[in-house]
Motif scaffolding. Structure first.
Motif, PDB file in Angstrom:
ATOM      1  N   GLU B 136     -22.349 -22.845  58.995  1.00  0.00           N
ATOM      2  CA  GLU B 136     -23.116 -24.037  59.289  1.00  0.00           C
ATOM      3  C   GLU B 136     -22.771 -25.196  58.378  1.00  0.00           C
ATOM      4  OE1 GLU B 136     -26.693 -23.818  61.326  1.00  0.00           O
ATOM      5  OE2 GLU B 136     -24.935 -22.964  62.313  1.00  0.00           O
ATOM      6  N   HIS B 137     -22.539 -24.867  57.105  1.00  0.00           N
ATOM      7  CA  HIS B 137     -22.515 -25.892  56.092  1.00  0.00           C
ATOM      8  C   HIS B 137     -21.214 -26.691  56.122  1.00  0.00           C
ATOM      9  CE1 HIS B 137     -24.108 -27.679  52.521  1.00  0.00           C
ATOM     10  NE2 HIS B 137     -22.950 -27.530  51.915  1.00  0.00           N
ATOM     11  N   VAL B 138     -21.342 -28.000  56.325  1.00  0.00           N
ATOM     12  CA  VAL B 138     -20.166 -28.858  56.340  1.00  0.00           C
ATOM     13  C   VAL B 138     -20.341 -29.926  55.260  1.00  0.00           C
ATOM     14  CG1 VAL B 138     -18.792 -30.469  57.686  1.00  0.00           C
ATOM     15  CG2 VAL B 138     -19.814 -28.492  58.791  1.00  0.00           C
ATOM     16  N   THR B 139     -19.366 -30.022  54.353  1.00  0.00           N
ATOM     17  CA  THR B 139     -19.446 -31.033  53.301  1.00  0.00           C
ATOM     18  C   THR B 139     -18.544 -32.195  53.660  1.00  0.00           C
ATOM     19  OG1 THR B 139     -19.364 -29.115  51.885  1.00  0.00           O
ATOM     20  CG2 THR B 139     -19.478 -31.250  50.805  1.00  0.00           C
ATOM     21  N   ASP B 140     -19.063 -33.378  53.477  1.00  0.00           N
ATOM     22  CA  ASP B 140     -18.288 -34.580  53.738  1.00  0.00           C
ATOM     23  C   ASP B 140     -17.827 -35.152  52.387  1.00  0.00           C
ATOM     24  OD1 ASP B 140     -17.241 -36.918  54.610  1.00  0.00           O
ATOM     25  OD2 ASP B 140     -18.901 -37.396  55.963  1.00  0.00           O
ATOM     26  N   HIS B 141     -16.528 -35.271  52.179  1.00  0.00           N
ATOM     27  CA  HIS B 141     -16.034 -35.789  50.902  1.00  0.00           C
ATOM     28  C   HIS B 141     -15.729 -37.270  51.052  1.00  0.00           C
ATOM     29  CE1 HIS B 141     -15.226 -31.661  49.489  1.00  0.00           C
ATOM     30  NE2 HIS B 141     -14.964 -31.440  50.758  1.00  0.00           N
ATOM     31  N   ALA B 142     -16.240 -38.049  50.111  1.00  0.00           N
ATOM     32  CA  ALA B 142     -15.900 -39.472  50.158  1.00  0.00           C
ATOM     33  C   ALA B 142     -14.425 -39.637  49.777  1.00  0.00           C
ATOM     34  CB  ALA B 142     -16.773 -40.244  49.184  1.00  0.00           C
ATOM     35  N   LEU B 143     -13.740 -40.527  50.485  1.00  0.00           N
ATOM     36  CA  LEU B 143     -12.308 -40.703  50.207  1.00  0.00           C
ATOM     37  C   LEU B 143     -12.094 -41.167  48.773  1.00  0.00           C
ATOM     38  CD1 LEU B 143     -10.961 -42.297  53.497  1.00  0.00           C
ATOM     39  CD2 LEU B 143     -10.980 -39.917  52.792  1.00  0.00           C
ATOM     40  N   ASP B 144     -13.025 -42.003  48.254  1.00  0.00           N
ATOM     41  CA  ASP B 144     -12.871 -42.494  46.877  1.00  0.00           C
ATOM     42  C   ASP B 144     -12.933 -41.354  45.872  1.00  0.00           C
ATOM     43  OD1 ASP B 144     -12.574 -44.991  47.801  1.00  0.00           O
ATOM     44  OD2 ASP B 144     -14.667 -45.593  47.490  1.00  0.00           O
ATOM     45  N   ASP B 145     -13.798 -40.373  46.161  1.00  0.00           N
ATOM     46  CA  ASP B 145     -13.879 -39.209  45.273  1.00  0.00           C
ATOM     47  C   ASP B 145     -12.558 -38.451  45.259  1.00  0.00           C
ATOM     48  OD1 ASP B 145     -16.407 -39.758  44.625  1.00  0.00           O
ATOM     49  OD2 ASP B 145     -17.343 -38.174  45.853  1.00  0.00           O
ATOM     50  N   ILE B 146     -11.969 -38.330  46.418  1.00  0.00           N
ATOM     51  CA  ILE B 146     -10.705 -37.583  46.463  1.00  0.00           C
ATOM     52  C   ILE B 146      -9.616 -38.368  45.738  1.00  0.00           C
ATOM     53  CG2 ILE B 146      -8.994 -36.531  47.983  1.00  0.00           C
ATOM     54  CD1 ILE B 146     -11.204 -36.166  50.021  1.00  0.00           C
ATOM     55  N   THR B 147      -9.619 -39.685  45.920  1.00  0.00           N
ATOM     56  CA  THR B 147      -8.661 -40.504  45.180  1.00  0.00           C
ATOM     57  C   THR B 147      -8.827 -40.281  43.673  1.00  0.00           C
ATOM     58  OG1 THR B 147      -8.782 -42.189  46.876  1.00  0.00           O
ATOM     59  CG2 THR B 147      -7.891 -42.861  44.761  1.00  0.00           C
ATOM     60  N   ARG B 148     -10.088 -40.228  43.230  1.00  0.00           N
ATOM     61  CA  ARG B 148     -10.363 -40.011  41.819  1.00  0.00           C
ATOM     62  C   ARG B 148      -9.852 -38.639  41.381  1.00  0.00           C
ATOM     63  NH1 ARG B 148     -15.113 -38.510  38.979  1.00  0.00           N
ATOM     64  NH2 ARG B 148     -15.017 -39.311  36.838  1.00  0.00           N
ATOM     65  N   GLN B 149     -10.076 -37.632  42.231  1.00  0.00           N
ATOM     66  CA  GLN B 149      -9.576 -36.288  41.897  1.00  0.00           C
ATOM     67  C   GLN B 149      -8.052 -36.283  41.810  1.00  0.00           C
ATOM     68  OE1 GLN B 149     -11.146 -33.178  44.383  1.00  0.00           O
ATOM     69  NE2 GLN B 149     -13.208 -34.019  44.334  1.00  0.00           N
ATOM     70  N   ILE B 150      -7.416 -36.961  42.753  1.00  0.00           N
ATOM     71  CA  ILE B 150      -5.951 -37.015  42.737  1.00  0.00           C
ATOM     72  C   ILE B 150      -5.486 -37.603  41.408  1.00  0.00           C
ATOM     73  CG2 ILE B 150      -3.958 -38.200  43.747  1.00  0.00           C
ATOM     74  CD1 ILE B 150      -5.382 -37.986  46.461  1.00  0.00           C
ATOM     75  N   ASN B 151      -6.090 -38.716  41.023  1.00  0.00           N
ATOM     76  CA  ASN B 151      -5.689 -39.385  39.782  1.00  0.00           C
ATOM     77  C   ASN B 151      -5.950 -38.523  38.559  1.00  0.00           C
ATOM     78  OD1 ASN B 151      -4.612 -41.849  40.606  1.00  0.00           O
ATOM     79  ND2 ASN B 151      -6.655 -42.632  41.062  1.00  0.00           N
ATOM     80  N   LEU B 152      -7.170 -37.975  38.468  1.00  0.00           N
ATOM     81  CA  LEU B 152      -7.530 -37.245  37.253  1.00  0.00           C
ATOM     82  C   LEU B 152      -6.725 -35.951  37.123  1.00  0.00           C
ATOM     83  CD1 LEU B 152     -11.379 -37.843  37.279  1.00  0.00           C
ATOM     84  CD2 LEU B 152      -9.640 -38.950  35.848  1.00  0.00           C
ATOM     85  N   ILE B 153      -6.594 -35.229  38.228  1.00  0.00           N
ATOM     86  CA  ILE B 153      -5.838 -33.978  38.175  1.00  0.00           C
ATOM     87  C   ILE B 153      -4.363 -34.269  37.884  1.00  0.00           C
ATOM     88  CG2 ILE B 153      -5.042 -32.015  39.553  1.00  0.00           C
ATOM     89  CD1 ILE B 153      -7.914 -31.732  38.748  1.00  0.00           C
ATOM     90  N   GLY B 154      -3.831 -35.273  38.557  1.00  0.00           N
ATOM     91  CA  GLY B 154      -2.424 -35.620  38.334  1.00  0.00           C
ATOM     92  C   GLY B 154      -2.190 -36.006  36.890  1.00  0.00           C
ATOM     93  N   GLN B 155      -3.107 -36.852  36.371  1.00  0.00           N
ATOM     94  CA  GLN B 155      -2.986 -37.298  34.990  1.00  0.00           C
ATOM     95  C   GLN B 155      -3.093 -36.115  34.029  1.00  0.00           C
ATOM     96  OE1 GLN B 155      -2.719 -40.872  34.556  1.00  0.00           O
ATOM     97  NE2 GLN B 155      -1.731 -39.981  32.776  1.00  0.00           N
ATOM     98  N   HIS B 156      -4.072 -35.243  34.277  1.00  0.00           N
ATOM     99  CA  HIS B 156      -4.312 -34.103  33.400  1.00  0.00           C
ATOM    100  C   HIS B 156      -3.086 -33.187  33.348  1.00  0.00           C
ATOM    101  CE1 HIS B 156      -6.537 -30.800  31.498  1.00  0.00           C
ATOM    102  NE2 HIS B 156      -5.829 -30.010  32.300  1.00  0.00           N
TER     103      HIS B 156
END
Lengths: 174, 569
Positions: B136-156
């Motif tokens: 049932e459970h569907v999570t909606d991810h904000a695109l800005d959050d994913i952009t932030r994850q891309i940046n932080l993970i890439g940087q890390h």
């Protein structure tokens, strides 16, 4: 008008209910036949997927020597080929120019490089010795080479390259 | 009275006589007849595409080499023209008429967050990114959050000296985010098929010379890897909600002292809120790095390691976007669900194409394993689906065994006729409403499944789909189906059936359609199968900008049918 009145009277005189109540009158059978046939053609008759006629088979790219190129001069229903700097072009579509009787007929089935470079369509532009080495064009000037390049570009745009020309004895070299 | 008068009188009497037979049955027949004609006129639909476009789907080169067939190309990428090399990315401020860049993975994410660029009602619309958890459970991810994850993970990862990053994750947002992080921060991404035996994982790590792993706890044999693969420098756990509270950074005593362990969630939450909101700039960005993918053939055989350049991938993505008719391209209205592993390039390429087209994308980590359409689409209603032939066959088996009544079989026959005889997708009507309850339970409201992708994987023993099966599935699902031929070294697909091709042939395995706009196909003679003037057949050779190493022999024998579609012999 007389005729119409007369026919009306005739029909009126017929006893009522004379028409048959049967399903199998000729009229019904004819209409039923038409109905069934239309149903069949419209709904049931399977039709195979559309098909186009088969394509012309592709020409196999092959290696020519001046001698094996010779028959491709448009005579005896052969296609018209000519060679420019080692590349053999199929110029059959330009048969009026390069085929028998055309202004460039001398080039058909031959190495036309020198003739095209010099802008001359004479016999002496062709390499006489069919078994000898190919014309290297080493003695030609810059203008002539440029003219040849122009012709070659035009040919590559318009015609298919169907083979390469190598001197006799070197056919096996790739 | 003359001869003609007699003749006319005779005729008059005959006609009167004939119609004098008119009775109630006659009226009935005529009514039926008129009804039939009216029905035909009102229900008649033009075929979805011109039938002759299906009759010759690829172009053969006019000249061929000895021992080879002509070279076949898509009708949209004629001979003499370059094949489709890229996405034609128009940078801001560039001339409207200039040719765009081919682009790379970074442009896909930039496009995904920028939204639709073409003028029109949809301008500026972006897709959504969803994760399906459970039923049932569907999570909606904000695109800005994913952009932030891309940046932080890439940087890390790059700060810790990561260079070759293995992604060992099920289908998830994190998988895609890490892929983009590698693209933006100059690292080589290596995607491993998920859920492999321990020794296979170690062997793949060794062969790819990885220094960093992004993975989920529970599926990655950390202890064994540390023992057997000392080159590992860095590990990022993607921890799910339920076990977030545990201390994952702690390395067990005596193991892997040199490995830097962190969790995805810590990297994100420990960074300042404002950090990583902006992607690295386009100007002065480095050349894109390769992406390595492991191709799994049959279980028990060694996976084939293939390095795709960024150019290979974008060319494949562009051709998949291009292969759909203009009116049917993916867009913000679509919900795309990859129900096959993203470690398959075909699935990955289609998913990236969906992102580039600003379609919404849903990830379901259990979908690929399930091999079942109903399970894969639980809790979500995709309009476009990538799935496996196994899943399609299962659905076909289950649905067709339910279709046993006379009415159902006749309705099925009627709809098949729509597809194969008239070339139209069967329309919903009162009659078919009865049939609807027999359809497989995929796609709940509100989405209407419209397109399914499935691929034959060369040499992997995928079950083959016949054209009859595919046609049945079109009726069962109400969606069009595109069936592709894929191989290890070809990003995306080598050939794929046309969107409007509903024809049915008497075959065991359907044809694979014409080459895509990024490939050309040639058949090379084998000892047994040789090309003649009448028929092209031989080992399938694929060339083009989406092929790793530009040319590859697939190792299977194919034949070009009369309509210039590729099929197995």
């Amino acid at each position: 008008m007389d005729y119409v009145e007369q026919r009306m009277a005739q029909e009126a005189a017929k006893p009522a209910g004379g028409a048959s109540d049967s399903l199998f009158t000729p009229l019904n059978l004819a209409l039923l036949g038409l109905f069934l046939y239309t149903t069949y053609t419209l709904l049931l008759k399977p039709s195979p997927p559309a098909a186009l006629p088969k394509e012309e088979p592709a020409i196999v790219f092959r290696t020519f020597t001046p001698r094996t190129l010779l028959p491709y001069n448009g005579e005896n229903n052969m296609p018209v080929y000519l060679a420019v700097r080692g590349r053999v072009f199929d110029v059959t579509r330009g048969r009026n120019f390069y085929g028998p009787g055309g202004p460039y007929a001398n080039f058909a089935g031959r190495d036309a490089s020198r003739g095209l470079a010099c802008g001359s369509f004479d016999e002496e532009m062709l390499t006489k010795d069919l078994d000898g080495p190919l014309d290297t064009l080493a003695d030609l000037g810059r203008d002539e080479m440029e003219a040849l390049q122009g012709w070659e570009d035009r040919f590559s745009e318009k015609y298919l390259v169907v083979g390469k020309l190598l001197p006799v004895g070197e056919e096996d070299k790739a | 009275m003359g001869f003609f008068d007699n003749l006319l009188l005779q005729l008059d009497e005959d006609i009167t006589g004939l119609f004098g037979q008119w009775n109630v049955y006659t009226s009935l027949i005529v009514t039926l007849f008129v009804g039939l004609l009216t029905y035909q006129i009102f229900t008649r639909r033009d075929p979805d595409t011109h039938p002759l476009l299906l009759a010759r789907q690829a172009q053969a080169s006019p000249v061929r080499n000895e021992g080879e067939s002509p070279v076949y190309r898509s009708q949209s990428a004629p001979h003499g023209m370059p094949l489709n090399t890229g996405l034609n990315v128009k940078d801001l401020g560039a001339s409207k008429w200039a040719r765009g860049r081919d682009g790379d993975l970074r442009d896909i994410w930039r496009q995904a967050i920028a939204g639709v660029q073409d003028e029109g009602p949809a301008k500026g619309k972006t897709g959504r990114i969803l994760t399906v958890l459970g039923t049932e459970h569907v999570t909606d991810h904000a695109l800005d959050d994913i952009t932030r994850q891309i940046n932080l993970i890439g940087q890390h990862i790059s700060d810790q000296g990561g260079n070759r990053v293995v992604i060992y994750l099920p289908n998830s947002v994190e998988l895609i985010a890490t892929l983009f992080a590698c693209a933006f921060y100059n690292m080589t991404a290596i995607i491993l098929p998920f859920d492999q035996p321990d020794d296979a994982v170690i062997s793949m790590l060794r062969r790819s010379a990885a220094d960093t792993v992004v993975t989920a706890p529970g599926s990655f044999p950390f202890d064994i890897v540390v023992k057997n693969y000392p080159s590992l420098r860095q590990l990022v756990w993607v921890v799910d909600e339920g076990s977030k509270h545990m201390d994952w950074n702690e390395v067990p005593q005596g193991t892997g002292g040199s490995v830097n362990v962190s969790t995805w969630q810590d990297i994100i939450t420990d960074s300042p809120v404002d950090a990583g909101k902006v992607l690295p700039p386009l100007e002065g960005q480095k050349e894109p790095r390769d992406v390595t993918i492991f191709w799994q053939s049959k279980p028990g055989t060694v996976e084939e390691m293939v390095r795709f350049t960024a150019a290979n991938l974008v060319s494949a993505i562009a051709s998949q976007i291009f292969t759909l008719p203009t009116a049917q391209r993916m867009g913000p209205e679509d919900l795309f669900l990859p129900a096959d592993s993203l470690a398959n390039t075909h699935t990955l390429v289609l998913t990236l194409a969906a992102l580039y087209s600003n379609a919404s994308v849903a990830f379901n980590s259990v979908a690929p394993k399930a091999n079942d359409l109903a399970v894969a689409t639980r809790g979500i209603a995709p309009t476009i689906l990538v799935t496996t032939p196994e899943a399609l066959l299962k659905t076909h088996r289950e649905t067709s065994s339910a279709l046993t009544s006379v009415i159902a079989r006749n309705l099925h026959w009627l709809q098949t006729r729509d597809l194969t005889q008239y070339g139209v997708m069967p329309a919903a009507s009162l009659v078919t409403g009865w049939y609807d309850r027999l359809r497989p339970a995929i796609t709940a409201k509100p989405g209407k499944l419209r397109l399914i992708f499935a691929a034959e994987r060369v040499g992997a023993g995928t079950p083959r789909l016949s054209s009859t099966t595919i046609s049945d599935l079109r009726i069962y699902t109400g969606a069009r189906i595109m069936y592709a031929l894929t191989s290890a070294k070809v990003a995306g697909a080598a050939a794929q059936t046309g969107f409007y091709d509903y024809r049915v042939f008497n075959d065991e395995c359907s044809h694979f359609g014409p080459p895509l706009t990024s490939t050309e196909i040639m058949l090379r003679d084998t000892a047994e199968h040789k090309t003649t003037d009448a028929l092209s057949k031989g080992e399938i050779i694929v060339r083009g900008p989406c092929v790793a190493g530009d040319e590859v022999a697939l190792g299977v024998v194919g034949v070009m049918r009369d309509d210039n579609t590729l099929a197995y012999v």
